[in-house]
Design a protein around this motif. Sequence first.
Motif, PDB file in Angstrom:
ATOM      1  N   HIS A  41     -53.593 -18.726 -14.245  1.00  0.00           N
ATOM      2  CA  HIS A  41     -53.525 -17.392 -13.643  1.00  0.00           C
ATOM      3  C   HIS A  41     -54.758 -17.046 -12.811  1.00  0.00           C
ATOM      4  O   HIS A  41     -54.735 -16.081 -12.059  1.00  0.00           O
ATOM      5  CB  HIS A  41     -53.278 -16.340 -14.725  1.00  0.00           C
ATOM      6  N   ARG A  42     -55.813 -17.826 -12.924  1.00  0.00           N
ATOM      7  CA  ARG A  42     -56.983 -17.611 -12.065  1.00  0.00           C
ATOM      8  C   ARG A  42     -56.669 -17.960 -10.619  1.00  0.00           C
ATOM      9  O   ARG A  42     -57.364 -17.545  -9.710  1.00  0.00           O
ATOM     10  CB  ARG A  42     -58.158 -18.457 -12.554  1.00  0.00           C
ATOM     11  N   LYS A  43     -55.618 -18.735 -10.397  1.00  0.00           N
ATOM     12  CA  LYS A  43     -55.261 -19.159  -9.042  1.00  0.00           C
ATOM     13  C   LYS A  43     -54.209 -18.260  -8.410  1.00  0.00           C
ATOM     14  O   LYS A  43     -53.705 -18.552  -7.332  1.00  0.00           O
ATOM     15  CB  LYS A  43     -54.767 -20.598  -9.074  1.00  0.00           C
ATOM     16  N   LYS A  44     -53.862 -17.163  -9.084  1.00  0.00           N
ATOM     17  CA  LYS A  44     -52.863 -16.245  -8.526  1.00  0.00           C
ATOM     18  C   LYS A  44     -53.391 -15.620  -7.240  1.00  0.00           C
ATOM     19  O   LYS A  44     -54.568 -15.320  -7.113  1.00  0.00           O
ATOM     20  CB  LYS A  44     -52.531 -15.148  -9.535  1.00  0.00           C
ATOM     21  N   ILE A  45     -52.490 -15.414  -6.301  1.00  0.00           N
ATOM     22  CA  ILE A  45     -52.868 -14.831  -5.013  1.00  0.00           C
ATOM     23  C   ILE A  45     -52.620 -13.326  -4.971  1.00  0.00           C
ATOM     24  O   ILE A  45     -53.027 -12.654  -4.043  1.00  0.00           O
ATOM     25  CB  ILE A  45     -52.105 -15.513  -3.856  1.00  0.00           C
ATOM     26  N   HIS A  46     -51.934 -12.810  -5.994  1.00  0.00           N
ATOM     27  CA  HIS A  46     -51.555 -11.404  -6.035  1.00  0.00           C
ATOM     28  C   HIS A  46     -51.453 -10.993  -7.504  1.00  0.00           C
ATOM     29  O   HIS A  46     -51.077 -11.797  -8.341  1.00  0.00           O
ATOM     30  CB  HIS A  46     -50.204 -11.242  -5.321  1.00  0.00           C
ATOM     31  N   PRO A  47     -51.783  -9.751  -7.850  1.00  0.00           N
ATOM     32  CA  PRO A  47     -51.730  -9.348  -9.261  1.00  0.00           C
ATOM     33  C   PRO A  47     -50.324  -9.384  -9.874  1.00  0.00           C
ATOM     34  O   PRO A  47     -50.178  -9.569 -11.070  1.00  0.00           O
ATOM     35  CB  PRO A  47     -52.274  -7.928  -9.266  1.00  0.00           C
ATOM     36  N   VAL A  48     -49.288  -9.217  -9.055  1.00  0.00           N
ATOM     37  CA  VAL A  48     -47.923  -9.179  -9.581  1.00  0.00           C
ATOM     38  C   VAL A  48     -47.166 -10.468  -9.271  1.00  0.00           C
ATOM     39  O   VAL A  48     -46.478 -11.005 -10.115  1.00  0.00           O
ATOM     40  CB  VAL A  48     -47.150  -7.965  -9.002  1.00  0.00           C
ATOM     41  N   PHE A  49     -47.300 -10.969  -8.050  1.00  0.00           N
ATOM     42  CA  PHE A  49     -46.538 -12.123  -7.615  1.00  0.00           C
ATOM     43  C   PHE A  49     -47.349 -13.400  -7.717  1.00  0.00           C
ATOM     44  O   PHE A  49     -48.570 -13.394  -7.657  1.00  0.00           O
ATOM     45  CB  PHE A  49     -46.058 -11.933  -6.174  1.00  0.00           C
ATOM     46  N   GLU A  50     -46.613 -14.515  -7.869  1.00  0.00           N
ATOM     47  CA  GLU A  50     -47.209 -15.847  -7.884  1.00  0.00           C
ATOM     48  C   GLU A  50     -46.558 -16.660  -6.773  1.00  0.00           C
ATOM     49  O   GLU A  50     -45.435 -16.368  -6.356  1.00  0.00           O
ATOM     50  CB  GLU A  50     -46.925 -16.549  -9.215  1.00  0.00           C
ATOM     51  N   LYS A  51     -47.242 -17.712  -6.330  1.00  0.00           N
ATOM     52  CA  LYS A  51     -46.594 -18.642  -5.395  1.00  0.00           C
ATOM     53  C   LYS A  51     -45.363 -19.262  -6.059  1.00  0.00           C
ATOM     54  O   LYS A  51     -44.387 -19.576  -5.396  1.00  0.00           O
ATOM     55  CB  LYS A  51     -47.574 -19.737  -4.961  1.00  0.00           C
ATOM     56  N   ASN A  52     -45.416 -19.383  -7.373  1.00  0.00           N
ATOM     57  CA  ASN A  52     -44.323 -19.931  -8.159  1.00  0.00           C
ATOM     58  C   ASN A  52     -43.015 -19.153  -7.974  1.00  0.00           C
ATOM     59  O   ASN A  52     -41.926 -19.696  -8.150  1.00  0.00           O
ATOM     60  CB  ASN A  52     -44.726 -19.938  -9.638  1.00  0.00           C
ATOM     61  N   ASP A  53     -43.120 -17.893  -7.594  1.00  0.00           N
ATOM     62  CA  ASP A  53     -41.925 -17.060  -7.427  1.00  0.00           C
ATOM     63  C   ASP A  53     -41.012 -17.548  -6.312  1.00  0.00           C
ATOM     64  O   ASP A  53     -39.844 -17.156  -6.254  1.00  0.00           O
ATOM     65  CB  ASP A  53     -42.323 -15.601  -7.185  1.00  0.00           C
ATOM     66  N   VAL A  54     -41.511 -18.418  -5.449  1.00  0.00           N
ATOM     67  CA  VAL A  54     -40.678 -18.954  -4.369  1.00  0.00           C
ATOM     68  C   VAL A  54     -39.529 -19.798  -4.937  1.00  0.00           C
ATOM     69  O   VAL A  54     -38.491 -19.944  -4.290  1.00  0.00           O
ATOM     70  CB  VAL A  54     -41.526 -19.755  -3.355  1.00  0.00           C
ATOM     71  N   PHE A  55     -39.678 -20.299  -6.150  1.00  0.00           N
ATOM     72  CA  PHE A  55     -38.610 -21.098  -6.751  1.00  0.00           C
ATOM     73  C   PHE A  55     -37.359 -20.263  -7.007  1.00  0.00           C
ATOM     74  O   PHE A  55     -36.257 -20.804  -7.082  1.00  0.00           O
ATOM     75  CB  PHE A  55     -39.086 -21.782  -8.032  1.00  0.00           C
ATOM     76  N   PHE A  56     -37.524 -18.959  -7.112  1.00  0.00           N
ATOM     77  CA  PHE A  56     -36.366 -18.070  -7.203  1.00  0.00           C
ATOM     78  C   PHE A  56     -35.441 -18.296  -6.011  1.00  0.00           C
ATOM     79  O   PHE A  56     -34.222 -18.380  -6.149  1.00  0.00           O
ATOM     80  CB  PHE A  56     -36.844 -16.612  -7.253  1.00  0.00           C
TER      81      PHE A  56
END
Length: 100
Positions: A41-56
């Motif tokens: 989580h230290r690599k998150k780019i936004h407090p709510v969203f993650e780059k991982n959310d693109v898998f949605f």
Amino acid sequence: MWVNILITLGTFVVMEGITWLTHKYVMHGFLWKLHEDHHDHRKKIHPVFEKNDVFFLIFAIPSMIMIYTGSFYSNYSSLLFVGIGVALYGLAYFLVHEVV
């Protein structure tokens, strides 16, 4: 009608295996850079969203296309019910992994 329900439920069940394989070989493989912030989580780019959310989108877009395309055939197409199964699995996955 029962066939359509079985197609939807079968797709829902098969999605568990597809998701497991995708997680192991794609997310922890060549698309690790998109998935990494989910584990660190230290690599998150936004407090709510993650780059991982693109898998949605990787699962949602094909599901929407199948639902849209399958709804145009007379008596509906099995494609519609596969799309519904994928969408229901996505909803269940979201509820379990993000809400609960």
